[in-house]
Design an enzyme around this catalytic site. Structure first.
Site, PDB file in Angstrom:
ATOM      1  N   LYS A   1       2.493  -8.892 -15.100  1.00 48.85           N
ATOM      2  CA  LYS A   1       1.916  -7.609 -14.695  1.00 48.85           C
ATOM      3  C   LYS A   1       2.934  -6.484 -14.713  1.00 48.85           C
ATOM      4  O   LYS A   1       2.577  -5.317 -14.882  1.00 48.85           O
ATOM      5  CB  LYS A   1       1.310  -7.711 -13.283  1.00 48.85           C
ATOM      6  CG  LYS A   1      -0.017  -8.441 -13.265  1.00 48.85           C
ATOM      7  CD  LYS A   1      -0.704  -8.269 -11.921  1.00 48.85           C
ATOM      8  CE  LYS A   1      -2.003  -9.054 -11.868  1.00 48.85           C
ATOM      9  NZ  LYS A   1      -2.569  -9.089 -10.512  1.00 48.85           N
TER      10      LYS A   1
ATOM     11  N   LYS B   1      -7.168 -15.794 -20.961  1.00 46.76           N
ATOM     12  CA  LYS B   1      -8.176 -15.907 -19.910  1.00 46.76           C
ATOM     13  C   LYS B   1      -9.001 -14.626 -19.790  1.00 46.76           C
ATOM     14  O   LYS B   1      -8.515 -13.533 -20.090  1.00 46.76           O
ATOM     15  CB  LYS B   1      -7.515 -16.253 -18.572  1.00 46.76           C
ATOM     16  CG  LYS B   1      -6.742 -15.117 -17.949  1.00 46.76           C
ATOM     17  CD  LYS B   1      -6.404 -15.386 -16.485  1.00 46.76           C
ATOM     18  CE  LYS B   1      -5.613 -14.186 -15.960  1.00 46.76           C
ATOM     19  NZ  LYS B   1      -5.193 -14.231 -14.598  1.00 46.76           N
TER      20      LYS B   1
ATOM     21  N   LYS C   1      -9.890  -9.163 -15.403  1.00 48.09           N
ATOM     22  CA  LYS C   1     -10.263  -7.792 -15.069  1.00 48.09           C
ATOM     23  C   LYS C   1      -9.284  -6.804 -15.678  1.00 48.09           C
ATOM     24  O   LYS C   1      -9.662  -5.744 -16.145  1.00 48.09           O
ATOM     25  CB  LYS C   1     -10.207  -7.589 -13.543  1.00 48.09           C
ATOM     26  CG  LYS C   1     -11.310  -8.280 -12.789  1.00 48.09           C
ATOM     27  CD  LYS C   1     -11.203  -8.000 -11.276  1.00 48.09           C
ATOM     28  CE  LYS C   1     -10.658  -9.220 -10.553  1.00 48.09           C
ATOM     29  NZ  LYS C   1     -11.161  -9.398  -9.180  1.00 48.09           N
TER      30      LYS C   1
END
Ligand code: TYM
Length: 332
Positions: free
Chosen positions: A112, A195, A198
């Site tokens: 991230k 995957k 969001k």
């Protein structure tokens, strides 16, 4: 009864199929056998830049979805993380037990933060897994139903619990991750090697539970598959078809082998069309219930307030024991 705890971030206006199949379905199932604590982790949601109005809305929408999916507030304790101040308090103690290098090895943080300038990445994002450990340890949870992407955070939680117990005496329960095999990682429909996510998936790659079923049907029809024709489960060579089979199998509650047999000699088109129907059948009543809960926000807030009260009783007891063990003088 053994205790189960899990959390989900209110970072979107809808949960997606990965959330549901990887985690929430297990949340619902485990209510029968466990003393269940489930929460909307709004404190985790502010580790990245956010809009306060959206956060408030999404916290309610998240709670409404959990209720609509079958979390029963009579049997389970359903609450919002920030309503229980003990999370932040235990977090501090856990941060002081966590090695800097240990936190630096968390792969989700590395992923991230990789795309951002150093000063846009917050310290909160860095210590996020420690807060997650505090979430779990506060309730002395035995089992934590999550998707595959949370495995490393659960390992950290176990390490911290063991470390605390070794250093200060047996206080905390060392939890187990509850990760189901087939649906632990649901993949992006457009990129079936990563995957469904969001933050990372394109809208076409995600099936949101609150999307118009017609939109979802279209996404399923345009899901990436290989050039072959055969409907077989082969994640190595046929990632796209295998992902659709896993989703279908879970939603229809039918073994993958059954589906392979049914679609023998038929093409991907039939599989996709039928899966879209199964999905529509699943989300339509869920969406109706979500609308009902959102029509009465006062009642929803009352459910969450009751949940927070129950959660605090347990959390306060653990925190008191922890504070005592680390040598904090009790207030008079
Ligand atoms: P979050 O909000 O990202 O996701 C909620 C749950 O959905 C699972 N999940 C998936 N499972 C399978 N396939 C996918 N594509 C997929 N995408 C998401 C996640 O594994 C998760 O179980 N850190 C947590 C929230 C958290 C928490 C906790 C969880 C905070 N405190 C304490 C358990 C216990 C998270 O970001 O989940």
């Amino acid at each position: 009864k053994p205790r189960v705890l899990s959390g989900i971030q209110p970072t979107a206006d809808s949960f997606h199929l990965g959330n549901y199949l990887g985690a929430l379905r297990q949340w619902v199932a485990l209510q029968d056998s466990h003393d269940a604590f489930y929460m909307v982790v709004d404190m985790h949601a502010i580790t990245v830049e956010h809009d306060p109005k959206a956060l408030r809305r999404r916290t309610r929408v998240s709670a409404a979805q959990l209720l609509a999916l079958g979390i029963d507030p009579e049997r389970s304790t359903l609450f919002v993380q920030s309503h229980v101040p003990e999370h932040a308090q235990l977090n501090w103690v856990m941060e002081c037990l966590t090695g800097f290098g240990e936190a630096s090895r968390m792969t989700q943080f590395k992923d991230k933060s990789a795309k951002q300038a150093v000063d846009r990445v917050t310290v909160g994002l860095f210590t996020y897994p420690v807060l997650q450990a505090a979430d779990i340890l506060l309730y002395r949870a035995h089992s934590v139903p999550v998707g595959e992407d949370q495995r490393q955070h659960l390992e950290l939680t176990r390490d911290l619990a063991q470390r605390f117990n070794t250093r200060f005496g047996r206080t905390l329960v060392v939890p187990e991750a509850h990760i189901v095999k087939h649906t632990a990682k649901v993949y992006d429909l457009q990129d079936p090697t990563s995957k469904m996510s969001k933050s990372a998936s394109s809208p076409a790659g995600i099936v949101d539970l609150l999307d118009d079923p017609k939109v979802s049907a279209k996404k399923i029809r345009s899901a990436v598959t290989d050039t072959g024709r055969e409907v077989v489960y082969d994640p190595e060579n046929k990632a796209g078809v295998s992902n659709l089979l896993v989703i279908y199998s879970a939603l229809a509650d039918r073994p993958v082998a059954d589906l392979e047999r049914e679609y023998e000699g038929r093409g991907y088109g039939d599989l996709k069309k039928d899966l879209a129907e199964v999905l529509t059948g699943f989300v339509t009543p869920v969406q109706a219930r979500v609308r009902e809960y959102l029509n009465d926000p006062a009642e929803l807030d009352k459910v969450l307030a009751r949940g927070a009260e129950r959660a605090r009783e347990v959390a306060a007891r653990t925190l008191r024991a922890v504070y005592d063990r680390v040598g904090f003088l009790p207030p008079m």
